[in-house]
Scaffold this motif. Structure first.
Motif, short mmCIF file in Angstrom:
data_model
loop_
_atom_site.label_atom_id
_atom_site.label_comp_id
_atom_site.label_asym_id
_atom_site.label_seq_id
_atom_site.Cartn_x
_atom_site.Cartn_y
_atom_site.Cartn_z
N GLY A 90 0.81 -1.21 0.00
CA GLY A 90 0.00 0.00 0.00
C GLY A 90 0.85 1.25 0.00
N THR A 91 2.07 1.13 -0.44
CA THR A 91 3.00 2.26 -0.43
C THR A 91 2.62 3.26 -1.51
N THR A 92 2.54 4.51 -1.11
CA THR A 92 2.27 5.57 -2.08
C THR A 92 3.46 6.54 -2.18
N MET A 93 4.40 6.42 -1.27
CA MET A 93 5.56 7.30 -1.27
C MET A 93 6.73 6.61 -1.95
N LEU A 94 6.94 6.92 -3.22
CA LEU A 94 7.99 6.26 -3.99
C LEU A 94 9.38 6.85 -3.75
N LYS A 95 9.43 8.12 -3.38
CA LYS A 95 10.74 8.77 -3.21
C LYS A 95 11.64 8.01 -2.23
N PRO A 96 11.18 7.62 -1.02
CA PRO A 96 12.07 6.89 -0.11
C PRO A 96 12.50 5.53 -0.67
N ILE A 97 11.62 4.87 -1.40
CA ILE A 97 11.96 3.57 -1.99
C ILE A 97 13.03 3.75 -3.06
N LEU A 98 12.83 4.70 -3.96
CA LEU A 98 13.81 4.96 -5.00
C LEU A 98 15.15 5.37 -4.42
N ALA A 99 15.11 6.24 -3.42
CA ALA A 99 16.35 6.69 -2.78
C ALA A 99 17.10 5.51 -2.16
N ALA A 100 16.39 4.60 -1.51
CA ALA A 100 17.02 3.44 -0.89
C ALA A 100 17.69 2.56 -1.94
N PHE A 101 17.00 2.32 -3.05
CA PHE A 101 17.59 1.51 -4.12
C PHE A 101 18.82 2.18 -4.72
N ILE A 102 18.72 3.47 -4.98
CA ILE A 102 19.83 4.18 -5.61
C ILE A 102 21.05 4.20 -4.68
N GLU A 103 20.83 4.41 -3.39
CA GLU A 103 21.94 4.44 -2.45
C GLU A 103 22.59 3.06 -2.30
N LYS A 104 21.80 2.00 -2.38
CA LYS A 104 22.31 0.64 -2.17
C LYS A 104 23.08 0.13 -3.38
N GLU A 105 22.63 0.45 -4.57
CA GLU A 105 23.19 -0.11 -5.79
C GLU A 105 24.39 0.67 -6.30
N GLN A 106 25.32 -0.06 -6.91
CA GLN A 106 26.41 0.57 -7.65
C GLN A 106 25.88 0.81 -9.06
N LEU A 107 25.85 2.05 -9.49
CA LEU A 107 25.31 2.38 -10.81
C LEU A 107 26.42 2.87 -11.73
N SER A 108 26.35 2.40 -12.97
CA SER A 108 27.32 2.86 -13.96
C SER A 108 26.91 4.26 -14.42
N ASP A 109 27.82 4.95 -15.10
CA ASP A 109 27.50 6.26 -15.64
C ASP A 109 26.32 6.16 -16.62
N LYS A 110 26.29 5.09 -17.40
CA LYS A 110 25.19 4.88 -18.35
C LYS A 110 23.86 4.73 -17.62
N ILE A 112 23.09 5.83 -14.62
CA ILE A 112 22.75 7.12 -14.02
C ILE A 112 22.13 8.04 -15.08
N GLU A 113 22.71 8.05 -16.27
CA GLU A 113 22.17 8.89 -17.35
C GLU A 113 20.77 8.42 -17.75
N GLU A 114 20.56 7.11 -17.80
CA GLU A 114 19.22 6.57 -18.14
C GLU A 114 18.20 6.99 -17.09
N LEU A 115 18.61 6.97 -15.81
CA LEU A 115 17.69 7.42 -14.75
C LEU A 115 17.39 8.90 -14.87
N ARG A 116 18.39 9.69 -15.21
CA ARG A 116 18.17 11.12 -15.41
C ARG A 116 17.16 11.37 -16.53
N GLN A 117 17.31 10.61 -17.61
CA GLN A 117 16.39 10.75 -18.74
C GLN A 117 14.97 10.36 -18.36
#
Length: 126
Positions: A90-110, A112-117
């Motif tokens: 029943g989660t409606t707040m996506l920002k904390p979920i996205l932030a947790a995933f982004i902080e946990k994962e190692q992301l390549s420059d590519k 990161i750019e795809e997420l920005r887009q």
């Protein structure tokens, strides 16, 4: 996606093997997963059979061997699982979920750019 099978945590591991390389025989799947898990070969065979019944994977018979391959893309399975998670919690707040995933994962420059887009596209759509 025509159907959204519920895939268990163990079945996800089989799917990951087949997304990475397919088609594979069940013996090859067992060989790969035996290096990563403590599962017995019969457990892995059971998981492959379950995924076949769920129509998450298919097979082609060549001679006496069955070669298994995913019927569902990794992207579609992840989306279906995400939708299921959001509905269950029943989660409606996506920002904390996205932030947790982004902080946990190692992301390549590519990546990161795809997420920005994606975020820029989402911002323009509103």
């Amino acid at each position: 996606m025509p159907h959204k099978p519920r895939i268990s945590d163990a079945e996800w591991q089989v799917m990951r093997v087949l997304w990475k390389k397919s088609p594979l025989t069940v013996k090859e799947v067992i060989e790969i997963l035996s290096k990563k898990t403590t599962w017995k070969s019969e457990t892995i065979r059971t998981l492959v059979n379950r995924l076949t019944k769920k129509k998450a994977i298919g097979f082609e018979k060549k001679g006496r061997r069955h070669y298994f391959y995913p019927l569902l893309s990794e992207e579609k399975c992840v989306k279906a699982d995400t939708d299921s998670f959001l509905a269950r919690t029943g989660t409606t707040m996506l920002k904390p979920i996205l932030a947790a995933f982004i902080e946990k994962e190692q992301l390549s420059d590519k990546e990161i750019e795809e997420l920005r887009q994606l975020l820029a596209k989402k911002g323009r759509a509103q």
